[in-house]
Scaffold this motif. Sequence first.
Motif, PDB file in Angstrom:
ATOM      1  N   VAL A 201      19.473  10.691  10.003  1.00 53.23           N
ATOM      2  CA  VAL A 201      18.588  10.656   8.845  1.00 53.23           C
ATOM      3  C   VAL A 201      17.148  10.857   9.322  1.00 53.23           C
ATOM      4  N   THR A 202      16.413  11.710   8.629  1.00 51.11           N
ATOM      5  CA  THR A 202      15.052  12.036   9.040  1.00 51.11           C
ATOM      6  C   THR A 202      14.082  11.864   7.878  1.00 51.11           C
ATOM      7  N   ARG A 203      12.813  11.899   8.195  1.00 51.25           N
ATOM      8  CA  ARG A 203      11.755  11.823   7.184  1.00 51.25           C
ATOM      9  C   ARG A 203      11.042  13.159   7.105  1.00 51.25           C
ATOM     10  N   THR A 204      10.825  13.653   5.892  1.00 50.24           N
ATOM     11  CA  THR A 204      10.096  14.900   5.691  1.00 50.24           C
ATOM     12  C   THR A 204       8.883  14.612   4.820  1.00 50.24           C
ATOM     13  N   PRO A 205       7.684  14.782   5.328  1.00 46.56           N
ATOM     14  CA  PRO A 205       6.481  14.362   4.599  1.00 46.56           C
ATOM     15  C   PRO A 205       6.107  15.246   3.423  1.00 46.56           C
ATOM     16  N   ASP A 206       6.675  16.457   3.321  1.00 46.94           N
ATOM     17  CA  ASP A 206       6.243  17.394   2.283  1.00 46.94           C
ATOM     18  C   ASP A 206       7.374  17.757   1.333  1.00 46.94           C
ATOM     19  N   ALA A 207       8.202  16.799   0.983  1.00 48.88           N
ATOM     20  CA  ALA A 207       9.294  17.059   0.055  1.00 48.88           C
ATOM     21  C   ALA A 207       8.758  17.274  -1.358  1.00 48.88           C
ATOM     22  N   VAL A 208       9.473  18.094  -2.158  1.00 46.83           N
ATOM     23  CA  VAL A 208       9.045  18.428  -3.513  1.00 46.83           C
ATOM     24  C   VAL A 208      10.240  18.369  -4.446  1.00 46.83           C
ATOM     25  N   ASP A 209      10.065  17.767  -5.629  1.00 44.80           N
ATOM     26  CA  ASP A 209      11.166  17.706  -6.588  1.00 44.80           C
ATOM     27  C   ASP A 209      11.110  18.898  -7.542  1.00 44.80           C
TER      28      ASP A 209
ATOM     29  N   TRP B  79      15.342  15.072  -6.042  1.00 48.10           N
ATOM     30  CA  TRP B  79      15.835  15.578  -4.758  1.00 48.10           C
ATOM     31  C   TRP B  79      15.644  17.081  -4.703  1.00 48.10           C
ATOM     32  N   SER B  80      15.752  17.628  -3.527  1.00 46.74           N
ATOM     33  CA  SER B  80      15.763  19.072  -3.345  1.00 46.74           C
ATOM     34  C   SER B  80      16.677  19.399  -2.177  1.00 46.74           C
TER      35      SER B  80
ATOM     36  N   GLY C 278       0.819  -1.197   0.000  1.00 49.91           N
ATOM     37  CA  GLY C 278       0.000   0.000   0.000  1.00 49.91           C
ATOM     38  C   GLY C 278       0.849   1.241   0.000  1.00 49.91           C
ATOM     39  N   PRO C 279       0.227   2.416  -0.069  1.00 50.47           N
ATOM     40  CA  PRO C 279       0.955   3.666  -0.117  1.00 50.47           C
ATOM     41  C   PRO C 279       1.793   3.880   1.135  1.00 50.47           C
ATOM     42  N   ALA C 280       2.875   4.623   0.983  1.00 51.76           N
ATOM     43  CA  ALA C 280       3.719   4.948   2.132  1.00 51.76           C
ATOM     44  C   ALA C 280       2.996   5.938   3.028  1.00 51.76           C
ATOM     45  N   ASP C 281       3.163   5.776   4.325  1.00 54.29           N
ATOM     46  CA  ASP C 281       2.552   6.679   5.282  1.00 54.29           C
ATOM     47  C   ASP C 281       3.396   7.938   5.369  1.00 54.29           C
ATOM     48  N   THR C 282       2.791   9.095   5.054  1.00 54.26           N
ATOM     49  CA  THR C 282       3.540  10.340   5.098  1.00 54.26           C
ATOM     50  C   THR C 282       3.240  11.136   6.362  1.00 54.26           C
TER      51      THR C 282
ATOM     52  N   ILE D  21      13.403  11.686   2.350  1.00 54.66           N
ATOM     53  CA  ILE D  21      14.409  11.117   3.247  1.00 54.66           C
ATOM     54  C   ILE D  21      15.569  12.093   3.244  1.00 54.66           C
ATOM     55  N   ALA D  22      15.898  12.654   4.397  1.00 54.06           N
ATOM     56  CA  ALA D  22      16.810  13.788   4.441  1.00 54.06           C
ATOM     57  C   ALA D  22      17.862  13.634   5.523  1.00 54.06           C
ATOM     58  N   ARG D  23      18.927  14.416   5.373  1.00 53.46           N
ATOM     59  CA  ARG D  23      19.915  14.550   6.424  1.00 53.46           C
ATOM     60  C   ARG D  23      20.547  15.931   6.313  1.00 53.46           C
ATOM     61  N   ASP D  24      20.795  16.544   7.453  1.00 56.58           N
ATOM     62  CA  ASP D  24      21.415  17.863   7.484  1.00 56.58           C
ATOM     63  C   ASP D  24      22.931  17.728   7.555  1.00 56.58           C
ATOM     64  N   ASP D  25      23.615  18.455   6.686  1.00 58.99           N
ATOM     65  CA  ASP D  25      25.062  18.571   6.765  1.00 58.99           C
ATOM     66  C   ASP D  25      25.358  19.767   7.668  1.00 58.99           C
ATOM     67  N   GLU D  26      25.693  19.486   8.918  1.00 52.28           N
ATOM     68  CA  GLU D  26      25.885  20.549   9.896  1.00 52.28           C
ATOM     69  C   GLU D  26      27.048  21.459   9.525  1.00 52.28           C
ATOM     70  N   ARG D  27      28.035  20.922   8.838  1.00 58.09           N
ATOM     71  CA  ARG D  27      29.212  21.716   8.509  1.00 58.09           C
ATOM     72  C   ARG D  27      28.893  22.768   7.451  1.00 58.09           C
ATOM     73  N   SER D  28      28.151  22.388   6.418  1.00 57.70           N
ATOM     74  CA  SER D  28      27.840  23.325   5.338  1.00 57.70           C
ATOM     75  C   SER D  28      26.513  24.041   5.547  1.00 57.70           C
ATOM     76  N   GLY D  29      25.694  23.532   6.466  1.00 53.04           N
ATOM     77  CA  GLY D  29      24.393  24.144   6.687  1.00 53.04           C
ATOM     78  C   GLY D  29      23.399  23.856   5.585  1.00 53.04           C
ATOM     79  N   VAL D  30      23.499  22.685   4.981  1.00 47.32           N
ATOM     80  CA  VAL D  30      22.623  22.317   3.865  1.00 47.32           C
ATOM     81  C   VAL D  30      21.869  21.031   4.190  1.00 47.32           C
TER      82      VAL D  30
END
Length: 355
Positions: free
Chosen positions: A276-284, A318-319, A108-112, A293-302
Amino acid sequence: MTGTDDGREAYAAERAELARLLPPAPGTDLPPGRHEHHRERLMNLIDDDTARGQNRTGAGAGAGDRAREHADRPGRSRLLRPSFLAPATALAVAGALVLGYAAQNAGGPADTGDTRSVSQVLIRMSDAAGKGEALPIRDDQFLYTRGTGRDVDLTSGKAVVGPLEESESWYSQKPGPQKKLGLIRQGGDTLPINAELGDSEGTRPGLNRPTYRWLATLPTDPRQLLDYFDEITPKFEGEDRDQALFESIGGLVGDALLPPDTAAGLFEAVALIPGVTRTPDAVDALGRKGVGIARDDERSGVRTEWVFDPEDLSYLGWSSHLTRDTEYGKKGDFMGDSAVIETAVVDKAGVRPRN
């Protein structure tokens, strides 16, 4: 100690300092587009030009000009200031992934919503991937990808968003080292994809050239897979190693045709990476909304988000955006994106698939 030795030590120190200043790249570009690729490519350009310059004049002059010439080639990232390289994903023109995982395979669909942890979502993606069917591809064929995306140019000192630009690529699946890896078509130009810089005998299948045959040889156990990526992903002083592994795997999720078992193992391996985190409202880049599916690069701030279709869990693109104020922009500022339009297997480079 000789003058030559002094020069070598000074050069080695300068190279180490440059490597320290360049943060681990959070993504991949096209082509060849692999994680850590842009930073190592820049260092190799400096190495290569220094060696040439010393042969000509006894000094390492001219690296900037050659690097700029290289960076301005169509389909490659722009050369950025040494103090910060934009994420390789944030410089990508397009990703290239065929998952082919039906929603019924995933149950079934992924739970967002916020009730599922990122691990649960990744395990669900793994289940879907493992039940998918492999797309047949022979050693004499090419992986075709058509996609679109926007670059961010930091050469002015500020993030300047480029226009949405479409590109096509054809990647060879030939085993063994190859000097011609395929073709890229962008902006009306069709250019060869040459071997990685420094690969005088050709680029072998591997992290920078992930052929389907090579991917099929990877371990499928998530922990073994993560340990293997830790071995093959370039290491740089001061980097966030977890971020480097996240981006190294992301280079395959976004750029390769994955065998189902390999894809399943990769998603579970990502679940083992802290942060690693989950973001329910990602947009390409095409505005398609999905599970991120995201992760923050603390060094670059991205922050870089991989975007997946909420229905069938297929990869969309990706975005990326800033997570804090930097000299290049404000928190929340856009840092690039991409979207997959079409992927296929074709018999000849430069030939589009038949619809």
